[in-house]
Design an enzyme around this catalytic site. Structure first.
Site, PDB file in Angstrom:
ATOM      1  N   SER A  47     -63.556  22.081  28.710  1.00 48.93           N
ATOM      2  CA  SER A  47     -64.032  22.437  30.056  1.00 48.93           C
ATOM      3  C   SER A  47     -65.465  22.003  30.328  1.00 48.93           C
ATOM      4  CB  SER A  47     -63.940  23.955  30.257  1.00 48.93           C
ATOM      5  OG  SER A  47     -64.739  24.629  29.298  1.00 48.93           O
ATOM      6  N   ASP A  81     -70.690  30.625  35.357  1.00 51.94           N
ATOM      7  CA  ASP A  81     -69.817  31.762  35.044  1.00 51.94           C
ATOM      8  C   ASP A  81     -70.172  32.244  33.636  1.00 51.94           C
ATOM      9  OD1 ASP A  81     -68.526  30.029  33.258  1.00 51.94           O
ATOM     10  OD2 ASP A  81     -66.746  29.749  34.517  1.00 51.94           O
ATOM     11  N   HIS A 107     -69.799  28.757  31.348  1.00 44.82           N
ATOM     12  CA  HIS A 107     -70.169  27.381  31.712  1.00 44.82           C
ATOM     13  C   HIS A 107     -71.492  27.283  32.451  1.00 44.82           C
ATOM     14  CE1 HIS A 107     -65.724  27.587  31.398  1.00 44.82           C
ATOM     15  NE2 HIS A 107     -65.954  26.534  30.632  1.00 44.82           N
TER      16      HIS A 107
END
Ligand code: NAG
Length: 362
Positions: A40, A336, A339
């Site tokens: 991610s 978040d 990240h």
């Protein structure tokens, strides 16, 4: 006499040639494309095409991306590899996801992303959330090469693959979503040093396979201080320790040391390979420990929701709530609970371009 002057001339030539090489301007081979593998930290939206809960193609993700589009990047804006593309002079400041139906092979010819959020080096990690395992990312790369050859012709496609910079960013999930999270049996099977050795062995096989497929200039990003992710901080707080989780950070440092040794060894084995570790640990830990030095206000919690556990759908649930996200994400290191914000990614990308991705010279 003649023999002596011939020896002299040879000596002179031996001296002159290296001097000439020193005086030649540094000619940097053109970077043809940026090709991305990983998780991610660099996924540009591949998971949108995969039946997994690990996705982010909805608000508030992407609110600072051009057009305010939630592309599937785990960020309010762009991710590090988007900035590499810009810095490498590829003519655009983003790298499209291979599975994004809005892009075709003509777009992928200067850069493509095969990364999948939630993926890891260990295939068991990618199974936790049913995302694209690393071996499948390599399969997609093989398919890409065939499509590129059909599009550009074999010789030109070969030149693109050989002249590309490869960015690999993977490994964090093997620890935070698999080993330490007890979602698999790895913790029962391996000590941390044993699991590290297992992961680095997988990384070695992956790099050798990429090399076999024509990759030459590869930057493998080391792990960041994952014990300082807001999610892990919150867990450490819950365990009444506070601060960053130092066991996680120690695992990251151990992995990075083993990765560096493996890369040095493998690089020496593969003719023409230029494989480097993009060292991110110290730089990013510095940002997290002293955010104000870099113009950030908060590094302990993310911008989205409570900032302590939300990512993906739980973060999306806050999108419409008043005060559900911070007004200015640039003041936060984390978007978040896991990240970085676009601004933090840009800073890290600048550091890694300076140290690694902008330095592939041959
Ligand atoms: C990267 O290098 C540029 C040019 O030397 C410099 O201005 C910038 O501060 C560096 N950035 C980082 C994060 O190291």
């Amino acid at each position: 006499m003649a023999a002596a002057s011939a020896v002299h001339a040879r000596r002179r030539r031996r001296l002159v040639l290296p001097l000439l090489l020193l005086l030649l301007p540094v000619v940097r081979a053109r970077v043809t494309a940026l090709i991305v593998f990983g998780d991610s930290t660099v996924d540009a939206g591949n998971n949108n095409a995969v039946p997994t809960a690990v996705r982010s193609n909805f608000p508030p993700y992407g609110r600072d991306f051009p057009g305010g589009r939630a592309t599937g990047r785990f960020s309010n804006g762009r991710v590090a590899t988007d900035f590499y593309s810009e810095a490498l002079g590829l003519g655009r400041g983003f790298v499209p996801a291979y599975l994004d139906p809005d892009y075709g092979i003509q777009d992928f010819a200067i850069g493509v992303c095969f990364a999948s959020a939630g993926s890891g080096l260990d295939v068991a990690t990618s199974r936790v959330f049913q995302v694209i395992p690393l071996w499948k990312q390599v399969e997609m790369f093989r398919e890409y090469k065939a499509r590129l050859a059909a599009h550009l012709g074999a010789a030109e496609a070969h030149a693109v693959v050989a002249g590309a910079v490869y960015a690999v960013s993977i490994g964090t999930n093997d620890f935070i979503e698999n080993y330490f999270a007890l979602t698999t049996t790895r913790l029962l099977e391996f000590t941390v040093p044993e699991y590290t050795e297992y992961l680095v062995g997988l990384a070695r096989a992956f790099l050798a396979e990429l090399y076999g497929l024509g990759a030459r200039r590869i930057g493998f990003t080391g792990l960041a201080a994952m014990g300082c992710l807001p999610l892990e901080r919150a867990r450490a707080r819950a365990l009444a320790r506070g601060g960053c989780d130092e066991a996680y950070n120690a695992a990251a440092r151990g992995f990075n040391a083993a990765l560096a040794a493996m890369v040095a060894d493998l690089g020496a084995e593969l003719p023409g390979a230029d494989i480097r570790v993009a060292e991110v640990y110290d730089f990013f830990e510095g940002v997290v420990r002293e955010p104000a030095r870099h113009g950030f206000v908060r590094a302990d919690v993310g911008c989205c929701g409570t900032g302590t556990y939300e990512m993906g759908y739980p973060c999306g649930a806050w999108a419409a709530a008043p005060g559900g996200t911070c007004p200015d994400a640039d003041r936060y290191v984390f978007w978040d609970a896991v990240h970085p914000t676009e601004r933090a990614s840009r800073l890290v990308a600048e550091h890694l371009v300076n140290s690694t991705f902008g330095r592939f010279d041959n």
